[in-house]
Structure formats: structure tokens, C-alpha cells
Design a protein around this motif. Structure first.
Motif, PDB file in Angstrom:
ATOM      1  N   PHE A 125       1.008  -1.165  -0.011  1.00  0.00           N
ATOM      2  CA  PHE A 125       0.095   0.039  -0.067  1.00  0.00           C
ATOM      3  C   PHE A 125       0.724   1.312   0.143  1.00  0.00           C
ATOM      4  N   LYS A 126       1.980   1.255   0.759  1.00  0.00           N
ATOM      5  CA  LYS A 126       2.943   2.250   0.743  1.00  0.00           C
ATOM      6  C   LYS A 126       3.599   2.581  -0.398  1.00  0.00           C
ATOM      7  N   LEU A 127       3.879   1.468  -1.352  1.00  0.00           N
ATOM      8  CA  LEU A 127       4.383   1.505  -2.698  1.00  0.00           C
ATOM      9  C   LEU A 127       3.590   2.038  -3.616  1.00  0.00           C
ATOM     10  N   PHE A 128       2.161   1.843  -3.443  1.00  0.00           N
ATOM     11  CA  PHE A 128       1.286   2.440  -4.241  1.00  0.00           C
ATOM     12  C   PHE A 128       1.342   3.935  -4.375  1.00  0.00           C
ATOM     13  N   ASP A 129       1.491   4.609  -3.228  1.00  0.00           N
ATOM     14  CA  ASP A 129       1.661   5.962  -3.261  1.00  0.00           C
ATOM     15  C   ASP A 129       2.931   6.373  -3.644  1.00  0.00           C
ATOM     16  N   VAL A 130       3.931   5.717  -3.740  1.00  0.00           N
ATOM     17  CA  VAL A 130       5.288   5.898  -4.185  1.00  0.00           C
ATOM     18  C   VAL A 130       5.049   6.176  -5.854  1.00  0.00           C
ATOM     19  N   PHE A 131       4.483   5.103  -6.398  1.00  0.00           N
ATOM     20  CA  PHE A 131       4.228   4.672  -7.821  1.00  0.00           C
ATOM     21  C   PHE A 131       2.995   5.294  -8.419  1.00  0.00           C
ATOM     22  N   LYS A 132       2.361   6.088  -7.444  1.00  0.00           N
ATOM     23  CA  LYS A 132       1.031   6.662  -7.838  1.00  0.00           C
ATOM     24  C   LYS A 132       0.048   5.704  -8.533  1.00  0.00           C
ATOM     25  N   ILE A 133      -0.141   4.874  -7.786  1.00  0.00           N
ATOM     26  CA  ILE A 133      -1.124   3.871  -8.425  1.00  0.00           C
ATOM     27  C   ILE A 133      -2.365   4.097  -7.744  1.00  0.00           C
ATOM     28  N   ASN A 134      -3.702   4.035  -8.358  1.00  0.00           N
ATOM     29  CA  ASN A 134      -4.797   4.326  -7.939  1.00  0.00           C
ATOM     30  C   ASN A 134      -5.191   3.126  -7.131  1.00  0.00           C
ATOM     31  N   THR A 135      -5.319   3.600  -5.802  1.00  0.00           N
ATOM     32  CA  THR A 135      -5.415   2.502  -4.744  1.00  0.00           C
ATOM     33  C   THR A 135      -6.961   1.779  -4.928  1.00  0.00           C
ATOM     34  N   SER A 136      -7.963   2.431  -5.235  1.00  0.00           N
ATOM     35  CA  SER A 136      -9.359   1.985  -5.618  1.00  0.00           C
ATOM     36  C   SER A 136      -9.544   0.980  -6.638  1.00  0.00           C
ATOM     37  N   CYS A 171     -17.531 -11.330  -3.406  1.00  0.00           N
ATOM     38  CA  CYS A 171     -18.470 -10.378  -2.904  1.00  0.00           C
ATOM     39  C   CYS A 171     -17.732  -9.053  -2.965  1.00  0.00           C
ATOM     40  N   ALA A 172     -16.519  -8.791  -2.489  1.00  0.00           N
ATOM     41  CA  ALA A 172     -15.774  -7.498  -2.580  1.00  0.00           C
ATOM     42  C   ALA A 172     -15.640  -7.198  -3.852  1.00  0.00           C
ATOM     43  N   PHE A 173     -15.098  -8.110  -4.748  1.00  0.00           N
ATOM     44  CA  PHE A 173     -14.892  -7.506  -6.066  1.00  0.00           C
ATOM     45  C   PHE A 173     -16.230  -7.179  -6.724  1.00  0.00           C
ATOM     46  N   LEU A 174     -17.438  -7.662  -6.631  1.00  0.00           N
ATOM     47  CA  LEU A 174     -18.439  -7.395  -7.258  1.00  0.00           C
ATOM     48  C   LEU A 174     -18.881  -5.839  -6.700  1.00  0.00           C
ATOM     49  N   LEU A 175     -18.903  -5.539  -5.281  1.00  0.00           N
ATOM     50  CA  LEU A 175     -19.119  -4.436  -4.733  1.00  0.00           C
ATOM     51  C   LEU A 175     -18.241  -3.277  -5.312  1.00  0.00           C
ATOM     52  N   GLY A 176     -16.891  -3.702  -5.257  1.00  0.00           N
ATOM     53  CA  GLY A 176     -15.817  -2.773  -5.986  1.00  0.00           C
ATOM     54  C   GLY A 176     -16.355  -2.397  -7.442  1.00  0.00           C
ATOM     55  N   CYS A 177     -16.748  -3.253  -8.197  1.00  0.00           N
ATOM     56  CA  CYS A 177     -17.194  -2.971  -9.694  1.00  0.00           C
ATOM     57  C   CYS A 177     -18.291  -1.995  -9.598  1.00  0.00           C
ATOM     58  N   LEU A 178     -19.077  -2.236  -8.618  1.00  0.00           N
ATOM     59  CA  LEU A 178     -20.100  -1.320  -8.465  1.00  0.00           C
ATOM     60  C   LEU A 178     -19.527   0.384  -8.113  1.00  0.00           C
ATOM     61  N   PHE A 179     -18.832   0.336  -7.324  1.00  0.00           N
ATOM     62  CA  PHE A 179     -18.082   1.409  -7.219  1.00  0.00           C
ATOM     63  C   PHE A 179     -17.385   2.247  -8.226  1.00  0.00           C
ATOM     64  N   MET A 180     -16.541   1.258  -9.083  1.00  0.00           N
ATOM     65  CA  MET A 180     -15.961   1.861 -10.357  1.00  0.00           C
ATOM     66  C   MET A 180     -17.198   2.201 -11.252  1.00  0.00           C
ATOM     67  N   ILE A 181     -18.204   1.835 -11.365  1.00  0.00           N
ATOM     68  CA  ILE A 181     -19.321   2.028 -12.320  1.00  0.00           C
ATOM     69  C   ILE A 181     -19.753   3.411 -12.120  1.00  0.00           C
ATOM     70  N   VAL A 182     -19.942   3.643 -10.881  1.00  0.00           N
ATOM     71  CA  VAL A 182     -20.444   5.010 -10.284  1.00  0.00           C
ATOM     72  C   VAL A 182     -19.260   6.079 -10.663  1.00  0.00           C
ATOM     73  N   GLN A 183     -18.082   5.760 -10.731  1.00  0.00           N
ATOM     74  CA  GLN A 183     -16.832   6.506 -11.001  1.00  0.00           C
ATOM     75  C   GLN A 183     -16.903   6.728 -12.563  1.00  0.00           C
ATOM     76  N   ILE A 184     -17.373   5.992 -13.232  1.00  0.00           N
ATOM     77  CA  ILE A 184     -17.278   5.952 -14.782  1.00  0.00           C
ATOM     78  C   ILE A 184     -18.465   6.903 -14.997  1.00  0.00           C
ATOM     79  N   ILE A 185     -19.438   6.837 -14.389  1.00  0.00           N
ATOM     80  CA  ILE A 185     -20.585   7.473 -14.581  1.00  0.00           C
ATOM     81  C   ILE A 185     -20.478   9.058 -14.278  1.00  0.00           C
ATOM     82  N   LYS A 186     -19.751   9.366 -13.254  1.00  0.00           N
ATOM     83  CA  LYS A 186     -19.138  10.659 -12.892  1.00  0.00           C
ATOM     84  C   LYS A 186     -18.180  11.359 -13.774  1.00  0.00           C
ATOM     85  N   GLY A 187     -17.468  10.262 -14.444  1.00  0.00           N
ATOM     86  CA  GLY A 187     -16.600  10.723 -15.087  1.00  0.00           C
ATOM     87  C   GLY A 187     -15.218  10.808 -14.427  1.00  0.00           C
ATOM     88  N   ASN A 188     -15.158  10.384 -13.465  1.00  0.00           N
ATOM     89  CA  ASN A 188     -13.841  10.352 -12.398  1.00  0.00           C
ATOM     90  C   ASN A 188     -12.858   9.071 -12.808  1.00  0.00           C
TER      91      ASN A 188
END
Length: 271
Positions: A18-29, A186-203
């Protein structure tokens, strides 16, 4: 005991990633969502229990797996934010000193022993979260600096207690990989829903490095859970004792990683 050692090593690696995600600017979500499909794949691959998708909701552990899946993706995001905003050592302390919650659950739900050492451990855990979240001994402690560590503390403890309860009550030894696969699914499906919301918002902005980050995270994430569940099945070892050893060891090892590899500093708070 080997499963406990492996759980400590692999779980500590997750905080470093997780710390390396910040170093390499990887989108955590995005990486977290990918991580769950990888963990799901490992669970299905290692399972010896032949179940079809339609049979999974009929299993006695399904409701617990679904609730844990929701908590997994929510707290994993909080863990990533805490590691990046408050530091690796703070995230580790807040997440793993949540051992207070499964200790209390073990005492009241499973009649496990309680003594002065466990009581002192609970007090030290609460103090550790507070002190590690404050940036210095001269700056006033602001609620915004405490919110993510506190959420991580409560959420991680709830996950540990929920895993113990569901595993003890409903999951047979051979069903552990499928149980974990369902949680991650289940976590993956819930995460996909979150991604869909981001796509709709253009983020939403796709980058291949987020996929790679999710793959790197998914493998240790799966095995950290499998090793922990197998350690919980150890005869003669109370869950409250196991969680204490596991979590405190992760805090110590992760803090060493933070000091050595990321040059984080321990700050004097009192005295």
C-alpha cells in the motif's frame, strides 16, 4: 505455528505494498478491485470442494461471507488511505491493535480466559492508536488526523471477530478456500459497482499500472487470510491469544519496514 508466522510475514507485506502504491502513484481503489479478482481466482483454484455458483448462496456461511466482503473492500480502502496520509507505521498500529475487538469477542462468546496481561494489552492498544495517529507532541490532535486510523481500528477488529465467528460456526476445514473465494468475490462485485459510479461521474481514469498493482496485492491478500484461518484451527490455542501474537508481531515488523525502507521516523509524544 508455521501458519501464524506465515500470516505475520504476508500481512506485513500488504502494508508495504500500500505504501508503494503511493510511491508509484497507483490508484488504490482500482488496484483493490483487481486484487479481489486475483484473490478470488486463488480461492477457486485451491478449493477441493466442488460447488457451482448457484450452490454458493445456499451455504450456511454465505451471509457471513457477503458481509465480510463488504467490510473487506471498505476497510482495504481505508487502510490504503491511512498508509498514505498518516504513514505506514500508523496504518499498521491502527489496523492491528484492533486485536482488542476479537479479544473481547473471544472472552464473551467463547468463554476464553482473561487475565491481567490481556487487560493491559487492551489498554496499550487503545493508547497506541491515539499516540501513533498524532503527528507530534506539540501539535494539537485534530479529529481529521484520527478519523481514518479510528475507522481502520474498528473495521479491522470487526473483520477479525467476524472471521472467527463464521469460521468456527459454519465453515468446515475443507471449505476454507471456497469460503475465502466467496468473500473476495463479493468484495470484487461491490468494488465493480463503485467503479461504475466513478465512470458515470467521469472520474475514472484507466492505467495499466493499476492492474499490475492489483495483481501484486491480490496474491499476499489471499494467503494472509488463508494462513490466518488455518492458524485459528490450531488445537489448544485460544483465538484471543493468537490474534494478540499475530497483530502485535505485524505492528513490530511493519514498523521496522517503515523505518528501514521508507525512512519514517518515530516521534516522541510524551516526556
Amino acid at each position: 505455528m508455521i501458519y501464524l508466522v506465515l500470516s505475520v510475514l504476508v500481512s506485513s507485506l500488504i502494508f508495504v505494498i500500500f505504501k508503494l502504491f503511493d510511491v508509484f502513484k497507483i490508484n488504490t481503489s482500482q488496484a483493490i478491485v483487481v486484487n479481489y479478482i486475483i484473490a478470488l481466482s486463488f480461492g477457486l483454484f485451491t478449493s477441493n470442494v466442488p460447488l457451482s455458483i448457484t450452490q454458493i448462496p445456499q451455504q450456511p456461511w454465505f451471509l457471513g461471507a457477503f458481509c465480510l466482503g463488504f467490510l473487506f473492500i471498505a476497510i482495504f480502502n481505508v487502510m490504503g488511505i491511512t498508509a498514505q496520509k498518516n504513514g505506514l507505521s500508523v496504518a499498521s498500529v491502527a489496523g492491528k491493535m484492533s486485536v482488542v475487538i476479537p479479544i473481547v469477542a473471544g472472552v464473551f462468546m467463547y468463554n476464553e480466559s482473561v487475565g491481567i496481561i490481556k487487560f493491559i494489552g487492551i489498554l496499550m492498544a487503545l493508547v497506541a492508536v491515539y499516540l501513533s495517529s498524532a503527528k507530534s507532541d506539540i501539535s494539537p490532535v485534530k479529529f481529521k488526523n484520527l478519523i481514518y486510523p479510528l475507522l481502520l481500528f474498528i473495521g479491522s477488529g470487526t473483520i477479525d471477530a467476524g472471521l472467527k465467528y463464521t469460521e468456527t460456526t459454519y465453515v468446515s476445514e475443507g471449505a476454507v478456500p471456497m469460503f475465502l473465494a466467496t468473500i473476495f468475490g463479493c468484495a470484487f462485485l461491490l468494488g465493480c459497482l463503485f467503479m461504475i459510479v466513478q465512470i458515470i461521474k467521469g472520474n475514472f481514469k484507466f492505467q495499466w499500472k493499476n492492474i499490475l498493482g492489483g495483481i501484486v496485492l491480490g496474491i499476499p491478500n489471499y494467503y494472509s487470510m488463508e494462513f490466518l484461518l488455518k492458524a485459528l484451527q490450531t488445537e489448544g490455542l485460544e483465538s484471543s491469544t493468537l490474534f494478540t501474537i499475530n497483530n502485535v508481531s505485524i505492528v513490530i515488523l511493519t514498523t521496522v519496514f517503515a523505518l528501514v525502507f521508507f525512512k519514517e521516523k518515530l516521534i516522541k509524544k510524551i516526556g
